[in-house]
Design a protein around this motif. Sequence first.
Motif, PDB file in Angstrom:
ATOM      1  N   ILE A 167       0.855  -1.168   0.000  1.00 40.69           N
ATOM      2  CA  ILE A 167       0.000   0.000   0.000  1.00 40.69           C
ATOM      3  C   ILE A 167       0.898   1.226   0.000  1.00 40.69           C
ATOM      4  CG2 ILE A 167      -0.258  -0.133   2.516  1.00 40.69           C
ATOM      5  CD1 ILE A 167      -2.926   1.319   2.186  1.00 40.69           C
ATOM      6  N   LYS A 168       0.633   2.111  -0.937  1.00 42.09           N
ATOM      7  CA  LYS A 168       1.384   3.355  -1.030  1.00 42.09           C
ATOM      8  C   LYS A 168       0.378   4.493  -1.011  1.00 42.09           C
ATOM      9  CE  LYS A 168       5.028   5.665  -3.663  1.00 42.09           C
ATOM     10  NZ  LYS A 168       5.942   5.570  -4.823  1.00 42.09           N
ATOM     11  N   SER A 169       0.509   5.358  -0.030  1.00 43.03           N
ATOM     12  CA  SER A 169      -0.500   6.379   0.194  1.00 43.03           C
ATOM     13  C   SER A 169       0.121   7.766   0.223  1.00 43.03           C
ATOM     14  CB  SER A 169      -1.229   6.112   1.517  1.00 43.03           C
ATOM     15  OG  SER A 169      -2.049   7.196   1.864  1.00 43.03           O
ATOM     16  N   SER A 170      -0.679   8.762  -0.214  1.00 42.86           N
ATOM     17  CA  SER A 170      -0.262  10.166  -0.166  1.00 42.86           C
ATOM     18  C   SER A 170      -0.865  10.907   1.021  1.00 42.86           C
ATOM     19  CB  SER A 170      -0.663  10.876  -1.469  1.00 42.86           C
ATOM     20  OG  SER A 170      -0.018  10.319  -2.579  1.00 42.86           O
ATOM     21  N   LEU A 171      -1.435  10.171   1.964  1.00 38.59           N
ATOM     22  CA  LEU A 171      -2.043  10.808   3.130  1.00 38.59           C
ATOM     23  C   LEU A 171      -1.063  11.730   3.844  1.00 38.59           C
ATOM     24  CD1 LEU A 171      -4.060   7.932   4.842  1.00 38.59           C
ATOM     25  CD2 LEU A 171      -4.992  10.050   3.913  1.00 38.59           C
ATOM     26  N   LYS A 172      -1.587  12.897   4.274  1.00 38.08           N
ATOM     27  CA  LYS A 172      -0.781  13.831   5.056  1.00 38.08           C
ATOM     28  C   LYS A 172      -1.200  13.884   6.515  1.00 38.08           C
ATOM     29  CE  LYS A 172       0.507  16.885   1.228  1.00 38.08           C
ATOM     30  NZ  LYS A 172       0.483  18.280   0.693  1.00 38.08           N
ATOM     31  N   LEU A 228      -4.671   5.247  12.230  1.00 41.25           N
ATOM     32  CA  LEU A 228      -4.153   4.476  11.108  1.00 41.25           C
ATOM     33  C   LEU A 228      -3.799   3.111  11.658  1.00 41.25           C
ATOM     34  CD1 LEU A 228      -2.910   4.010   8.281  1.00 41.25           C
ATOM     35  CD2 LEU A 228      -0.813   5.076   9.146  1.00 41.25           C
ATOM     36  N   GLN A 229      -4.480   2.059  11.137  1.00 43.70           N
ATOM     37  CA  GLN A 229      -4.252   0.720  11.646  1.00 43.70           C
ATOM     38  C   GLN A 229      -4.112  -0.250  10.475  1.00 43.70           C
ATOM     39  OE1 GLN A 229      -6.684  -0.434  14.985  1.00 43.70           O
ATOM     40  NE2 GLN A 229      -7.212   1.679  15.441  1.00 43.70           N
ATOM     41  N   PHE A 230      -3.052  -1.031  10.529  1.00 42.81           N
ATOM     42  CA  PHE A 230      -2.744  -1.988   9.474  1.00 42.81           C
ATOM     43  C   PHE A 230      -2.403  -3.288  10.172  1.00 42.81           C
ATOM     44  CE2 PHE A 230      -0.410  -3.985   6.064  1.00 42.81           C
ATOM     45  CZ  PHE A 230      -0.991  -3.494   4.920  1.00 42.81           C
ATOM     46  N   ASP A 231      -3.225  -4.335   9.920  1.00 37.17           N
ATOM     47  CA  ASP A 231      -3.129  -5.511  10.778  1.00 37.17           C
ATOM     48  C   ASP A 231      -3.537  -6.785  10.037  1.00 37.17           C
ATOM     49  OD1 ASP A 231      -3.248  -7.237  13.053  1.00 37.17           O
ATOM     50  OD2 ASP A 231      -5.370  -6.785  13.261  1.00 37.17           O
ATOM     51  N   SER A 232      -2.727  -7.854  10.187  1.00 39.75           N
ATOM     52  CA  SER A 232      -3.106  -9.197   9.729  1.00 39.75           C
ATOM     53  C   SER A 232      -3.406  -9.259   8.241  1.00 39.75           C
ATOM     54  CB  SER A 232      -4.318  -9.701  10.523  1.00 39.75           C
ATOM     55  OG  SER A 232      -4.055  -9.687  11.892  1.00 39.75           O
ATOM     56  N   ASN A 233      -2.558  -8.611   7.460  1.00 36.07           N
ATOM     57  CA  ASN A 233      -2.702  -8.669   6.005  1.00 36.07           C
ATOM     58  C   ASN A 233      -1.650  -9.631   5.445  1.00 36.07           C
ATOM     59  OD1 ASN A 233      -4.893  -6.573   5.573  1.00 36.07           O
ATOM     60  ND2 ASN A 233      -3.421  -5.374   6.728  1.00 36.07           N
ATOM     61  N   GLY A 234      -1.185  -9.442   4.209  1.00 30.82           N
ATOM     62  CA  GLY A 234      -0.224 -10.368   3.618  1.00 30.82           C
ATOM     63  C   GLY A 234       1.060 -10.463   4.429  1.00 30.82           C
ATOM     64  N   ASP A 235       1.677 -11.655   4.438  1.00 33.50           N
ATOM     65  CA  ASP A 235       2.869 -11.885   5.248  1.00 33.50           C
ATOM     66  C   ASP A 235       4.024 -10.958   4.873  1.00 33.50           C
ATOM     67  OD1 ASP A 235       1.676 -13.869   6.716  1.00 33.50           O
ATOM     68  OD2 ASP A 235       2.348 -15.481   5.397  1.00 33.50           O
ATOM     69  N   ASP A 236       4.105 -10.551   3.628  1.00 32.34           N
ATOM     70  CA  ASP A 236       5.204  -9.700   3.176  1.00 32.34           C
ATOM     71  C   ASP A 236       4.741  -8.278   2.872  1.00 32.34           C
ATOM     72  OD1 ASP A 236       7.075 -11.832   3.269  1.00 32.34           O
ATOM     73  OD2 ASP A 236       6.286 -12.583   1.369  1.00 32.34           O
ATOM     74  N   ALA A 237       3.776  -7.799   3.616  1.00 29.20           N
ATOM     75  CA  ALA A 237       3.175  -6.496   3.335  1.00 29.20           C
ATOM     76  C   ALA A 237       4.194  -5.372   3.483  1.00 29.20           C
ATOM     77  CB  ALA A 237       1.991  -6.260   4.256  1.00 29.20           C
ATOM     78  N   ILE A 238       4.209  -4.505   2.474  1.00 30.61           N
ATOM     79  CA  ILE A 238       5.077  -3.323   2.467  1.00 30.61           C
ATOM     80  C   ILE A 238       4.178  -2.098   2.440  1.00 30.61           C
ATOM     81  CG2 ILE A 238       6.828  -2.040   1.178  1.00 30.61           C
ATOM     82  CD1 ILE A 238       7.735  -4.729   0.004  1.00 30.61           C
ATOM     83  N   ILE A 239       4.331  -1.210   3.411  1.00 31.46           N
ATOM     84  CA  ILE A 239       3.494  -0.026   3.439  1.00 31.46           C
ATOM     85  C   ILE A 239       4.358   1.228   3.386  1.00 31.46           C
ATOM     86  CG2 ILE A 239       1.771  -1.284   4.779  1.00 31.46           C
ATOM     87  CD1 ILE A 239       2.488   0.527   7.136  1.00 31.46           C
ATOM     88  N   SER A 240       3.846   2.217   2.663  1.00 27.65           N
ATOM     89  CA  SER A 240       4.562   3.477   2.503  1.00 27.65           C
ATOM     90  C   SER A 240       3.597   4.631   2.711  1.00 27.65           C
ATOM     91  CB  SER A 240       5.191   3.548   1.094  1.00 27.65           C
ATOM     92  OG  SER A 240       5.794   4.804   0.890  1.00 27.65           O
ATOM     93  N   PHE A 241       3.860   5.413   3.748  1.00 28.70           N
ATOM     94  CA  PHE A 241       3.106   6.627   4.042  1.00 28.70           C
ATOM     95  C   PHE A 241       4.099   7.788   4.138  1.00 28.70           C
ATOM     96  CE2 PHE A 241       0.218   3.321   5.325  1.00 28.70           C
ATOM     97  CZ  PHE A 241      -1.042   3.826   5.057  1.00 28.70           C
ATOM     98  N   ASP A 242       4.830   7.997   3.049  1.00 34.03           N
ATOM     99  CA  ASP A 242       5.940   8.945   3.097  1.00 34.03           C
ATOM    100  C   ASP A 242       5.516  10.408   3.096  1.00 34.03           C
ATOM    101  OD1 ASP A 242       7.953   7.107   3.355  1.00 34.03           O
ATOM    102  OD2 ASP A 242       8.267   6.869   1.205  1.00 34.03           O
ATOM    103  N   ASN A 243       4.245  10.697   2.836  1.00 36.00           N
ATOM    104  CA  ASN A 243       3.765  12.078   2.906  1.00 36.00           C
ATOM    105  C   ASN A 243       3.066  12.390   4.230  1.00 36.00           C
ATOM    106  OD1 ASN A 243       4.637  12.765   0.292  1.00 36.00           O
ATOM    107  ND2 ASN A 243       2.808  11.894  -0.619  1.00 36.00           N
ATOM    108  N   LEU A 244       2.886  11.377   5.056  1.00 35.83           N
ATOM    109  CA  LEU A 244       2.176  11.562   6.319  1.00 35.83           C
ATOM    110  C   LEU A 244       3.010  12.408   7.273  1.00 35.83           C
ATOM    111  CD1 LEU A 244      -0.435  10.703   7.830  1.00 35.83           C
ATOM    112  CD2 LEU A 244       0.910   8.844   8.830  1.00 35.83           C
ATOM    113  N   ILE A 245       2.408  13.512   7.728  1.00 37.99           N
ATOM    114  CA  ILE A 245       3.097  14.439   8.626  1.00 37.99           C
ATOM    115  C   ILE A 245       2.601  14.293  10.065  1.00 37.99           C
ATOM    116  CG2 ILE A 245       3.501  16.889   9.143  1.00 37.99           C
ATOM    117  CD1 ILE A 245       3.177  17.424   6.139  1.00 37.99           C
ATOM    118  N   TRP A 246       1.295  14.087  10.224  1.00 38.01           N
ATOM    119  CA  TRP A 246       0.679  14.080  11.559  1.00 38.01           C
ATOM    120  C   TRP A 246      -0.367  12.983  11.616  1.00 38.01           C
ATOM    121  CZ3 TRP A 246      -3.992  14.261  13.959  1.00 38.01           C
ATOM    122  CH2 TRP A 246      -4.044  14.706  15.281  1.00 38.01           C
TER     123      TRP A 246
END
Length: 427
Positions: A173-178, A184-202
């Motif tokens: 999952i790649k998100s532009s959320l600021k 924000l909760q990410f739980d029990s998804n794919g074993d190799d899950a890669i998440i990117s929230f590089d624009n998230l400030i707060w």
Amino acid sequence: MQFKSTILATALLSVSASAASIPSQCSIGTSATATAQADLDKYAGCETLYGNLTITGELGSAALANVQKIDGSLKIFNATSLGTFSADSIESITGALDLQSLTILTSASFGSLKEVDSINLVTLPAITTFASNLETANNIYISDTSLESVDGFSVLQSVNVFNINNNRYLTSIKSSLKTVSDSLQFDSNGDDAIISFDNLIWANNITLRDVNQASFASLQTVNASMGFINNSIESLNISQLSKVGQTFTVVSNDELTKLQFPNLTAVGGGFVVANNTALKTIDGFKNLSTVGGAIIVTGNFTELDLSSLKSVRGGADFETKSGNFSCSPLKKLQQKGSIQGDSFVCKNGAVSSSKVSSKTSSHSSSATSVVRAASSTISSSSSDSSSTDSSSNGTSSSSSSSRGAGAQFAPASSFMGAIAAIAVALL
């Protein structure tokens, strides 16, 4: 008086004219149901639908054409023969978009959708594609789907809740959320899950479980709690984060070897780094100055650098299996009064040192066992919460038990409750 009467009459005429201009089939009231494509076709002449529409029944595939706005909610529920659905003209839904219990649905397309109050994608075991162009939403909940990636929210800037759980094929999952104003909760998804929230400030709360890689390049502040539990992350670098308002937790991440939080100066609640078995050197908190609650660090570490720490409002528990770790710097910190709680424990694999008042000795002796049980406490308390969340969306997640009790979705409230137990044990 005559002038005011003229204005009132003009306004009434305008409202009447506006109401009269709405085709009768476009005003569907608080509840309308479509069970066949013919039911949807009668709305093709409507630019806006006024009311709440539910699609169900034995449709094989379906489309809602030409409608640009729904002033209400759209729910597609228990249409067990529905394979595909599209509504690519809709730009705005003022209420909720709910897709639930659609057992063979493979794709849902809302290509023009920019604005919605909430989205719930729940129990969609065959879906592989969800398309939207979403810019504004309050709540997003995705549970028990076959999505491999979440691309429909790539331009979304802010949300209240962003909850992705129990999607066993989801690997990225790649998100532009600021901003995330609640959780924000990410739980029990794919074993190799890669998440990117590089624009998230707060964000208010962040909880990650069962994640392989996580990136938060711009994150500066977490207003409440931040937790990393049972992940397969090897390295965690959140270089811009300066403050966590409540509890900061890194627990039971067995492959974690490196933690880097170089700008973190303050944690308002408890600080817990525990049971990360591969983490030998803990030197990523060199600027941490204040901890508003208890501080707990346990594991196999040989080095712990908290050289800027000046104030801990609660007690402290430092325990490692390594015999090469020295408690001297931490004892000096306690002797200066910088650790203000009654409980202080420091143990290594060879020697133990502690200073505990008589009234708290029984509490401090059990503190480590409380920490070691934290993950299971969080998991067991979250099981009921998971059921509550699913039922509030009108269904239950069929894959929620696929990883056992340890993989249940843990909301921030349950998480904080477990950590509160740890803090009480040390205070």
